[in-house]
Design a protein around this motif. Structure first.
Motif, short mmCIF file in Angstrom:
data_model
loop_
_atom_site.label_atom_id
_atom_site.label_comp_id
_atom_site.label_asym_id
_atom_site.label_seq_id
_atom_site.Cartn_x
_atom_site.Cartn_y
_atom_site.Cartn_z
N GLU A 173 0.85 -1.20 0.00
CA GLU A 173 0.00 0.00 0.00
C GLU A 173 0.88 1.24 0.00
OE1 GLU A 173 -3.05 2.73 0.08
OE2 GLU A 173 -3.15 0.59 -0.41
N ARG A 174 1.98 1.20 0.75
CA ARG A 174 2.90 2.34 0.84
C ARG A 174 3.81 2.47 -0.36
NH1 ARG A 174 5.91 0.88 5.53
NH2 ARG A 174 7.47 2.20 4.61
N VAL A 175 4.36 1.34 -0.84
CA VAL A 175 5.41 1.35 -1.85
C VAL A 175 4.87 1.11 -3.26
CG1 VAL A 175 7.52 0.15 -2.59
CG2 VAL A 175 7.14 0.64 -0.17
N GLY A 176 3.79 0.40 -3.38
CA GLY A 176 3.30 -0.02 -4.69
C GLY A 176 4.06 -1.27 -5.12
N SER A 177 4.13 -1.48 -6.42
CA SER A 177 4.83 -2.68 -6.89
C SER A 177 6.30 -2.35 -7.15
CB SER A 177 4.18 -3.23 -8.15
OG SER A 177 4.27 -2.29 -9.19
N VAL A 178 7.13 -3.36 -6.98
CA VAL A 178 8.56 -3.24 -7.25
C VAL A 178 8.82 -4.07 -8.50
CG1 VAL A 178 10.88 -3.69 -6.36
CG2 VAL A 178 9.06 -2.96 -4.80
N HIS A 179 9.40 -3.45 -9.51
CA HIS A 179 9.59 -4.11 -10.80
C HIS A 179 10.86 -4.96 -10.81
CE1 HIS A 179 6.21 -2.03 -12.54
NE2 HIS A 179 6.64 -0.94 -11.93
N PHE A 180 10.73 -6.17 -11.33
CA PHE A 180 11.86 -7.09 -11.44
C PHE A 180 12.81 -6.59 -12.51
CE2 PHE A 180 13.79 -11.11 -13.01
CZ PHE A 180 14.45 -11.44 -11.85
N GLN A 181 14.11 -6.54 -12.19
CA GLN A 181 15.11 -5.98 -13.09
C GLN A 181 15.85 -7.02 -13.94
OE1 GLN A 181 15.42 -2.52 -13.28
NE2 GLN A 181 13.63 -2.67 -11.96
N GLY A 182 15.68 -8.29 -13.62
CA GLY A 182 16.39 -9.33 -14.36
C GLY A 182 15.92 -9.43 -15.80
N GLN A 183 16.81 -9.89 -16.67
CA GLN A 183 16.51 -10.03 -18.09
C GLN A 183 16.82 -11.45 -18.55
OE1 GLN A 183 15.05 -7.55 -19.94
NE2 GLN A 183 14.95 -6.47 -17.98
N GLY A 184 16.22 -11.85 -19.64
CA GLY A 184 16.51 -13.16 -20.22
C GLY A 184 15.76 -14.28 -19.51
N SER A 185 16.40 -15.44 -19.43
CA SER A 185 15.74 -16.63 -18.89
C SER A 185 15.40 -16.49 -17.40
CB SER A 185 16.58 -17.88 -19.13
OG SER A 185 17.84 -17.75 -18.51
N ILE A 186 16.17 -15.71 -16.65
CA ILE A 186 15.86 -15.51 -15.23
C ILE A 186 14.53 -14.78 -15.08
CG2 ILE A 186 17.14 -13.34 -14.92
CD1 ILE A 186 16.80 -16.23 -12.36
N ARG A 187 14.23 -13.91 -16.03
CA ARG A 187 12.95 -13.18 -16.01
C ARG A 187 11.78 -14.15 -16.18
NH1 ARG A 187 11.97 -8.01 -15.97
NH2 ARG A 187 9.98 -7.21 -16.73
N THR A 188 11.93 -15.09 -17.12
CA THR A 188 10.89 -16.11 -17.33
C THR A 188 10.73 -16.96 -16.07
OG1 THR A 188 11.44 -16.15 -19.68
CG2 THR A 188 10.20 -18.04 -18.81
N PHE A 189 11.85 -17.39 -15.51
CA PHE A 189 11.82 -18.19 -14.28
C PHE A 189 11.14 -17.40 -13.15
CE2 PHE A 189 13.73 -19.02 -10.12
CZ PHE A 189 13.38 -20.36 -9.95
N TYR A 190 11.53 -16.14 -12.98
CA TYR A 190 10.98 -15.31 -11.90
C TYR A 190 9.47 -15.20 -12.02
CZ TYR A 190 9.75 -11.23 -9.13
OH TYR A 190 9.14 -10.39 -8.24
N PHE A 191 8.98 -14.87 -13.20
CA PHE A 191 7.54 -14.67 -13.35
C PHE A 191 6.76 -15.98 -13.27
CE2 PHE A 191 8.81 -10.45 -14.87
CZ PHE A 191 8.02 -9.70 -14.00
N ALA A 192 7.35 -17.10 -13.69
CA ALA A 192 6.70 -18.40 -13.49
C ALA A 192 6.60 -18.71 -12.00
CB ALA A 192 7.47 -19.49 -14.23
#
Length: 141
Positions: free
Chosen positions: A57-76
């Motif tokens: 509520e205070r901060v909102g969402s924090v965006h993931f900074q990783g790119q490539g396959s780690i991004r796919t893994f993170y969001f899965a």
């Protein structure tokens, strides 16, 4: 001093430890210790949920900074974590309620589902924290 995000991860980690301890106790038929651990895990998870909601509520969402396959893994991982997290509260309440009412066969039947889901959510919450705030931390503002 812990950041609120770190506090949330610590609460998730504590919940996982309590769940594992509670499972170990019931396997050894130490019912009172099991009960203490499982109720404590519920209290810690409830504190996490409150802290998490206040933080976002205070901060909102924090965006993931990783790119490539780690991004796919993170969001899965985040997707499975989020979907299962929505199930944990009603499952935990139902599981605890059945134990409280002495309906132990029904308690065991639902606990077989609740325990692994709750443990997965607790552990993946810590993993998401480390990925988001340490390994692929957003730039300082």
């Amino acid at each position: 001093m812990l950041s609120q995000a770190a506090l949330n991860a610590a609460l998730n980690g504590s919940s996982a430890i309590l769940l594992l301890a509670g499972y170990g106790f019931i396997r050894r038929r130490r019912v009172l210790a099991h009960k203490v651990c499982m109720v404590s895990a519920f209290v810690v998870s409830t504190a996490f949920l409150f802290s998490y909601l206040v933080y976002h509520e205070r901060v909102g969402s924090v965006h993931f900074q990783g790119q490539g396959s780690i991004r796919t893994f993170y969001f899965a991982l985040l997707t499975s974590h989020t979907i299962l997290a929505a199930l944990v509260l009603p499952l935990a309440i139902l599981t605890l309620r059945r134990a409280w009412k002495g309906q132990f066969e029904r308690h065991r039947a639902i606990a077989r589902w609740t325990f692994p889901i709750w443990l997965y959510v607790s552990v993946t919450g810590v993993v998401v924290y480390f990925l988001l705030y340490h390994l692929y931390a957003p730039p300082l503002r």
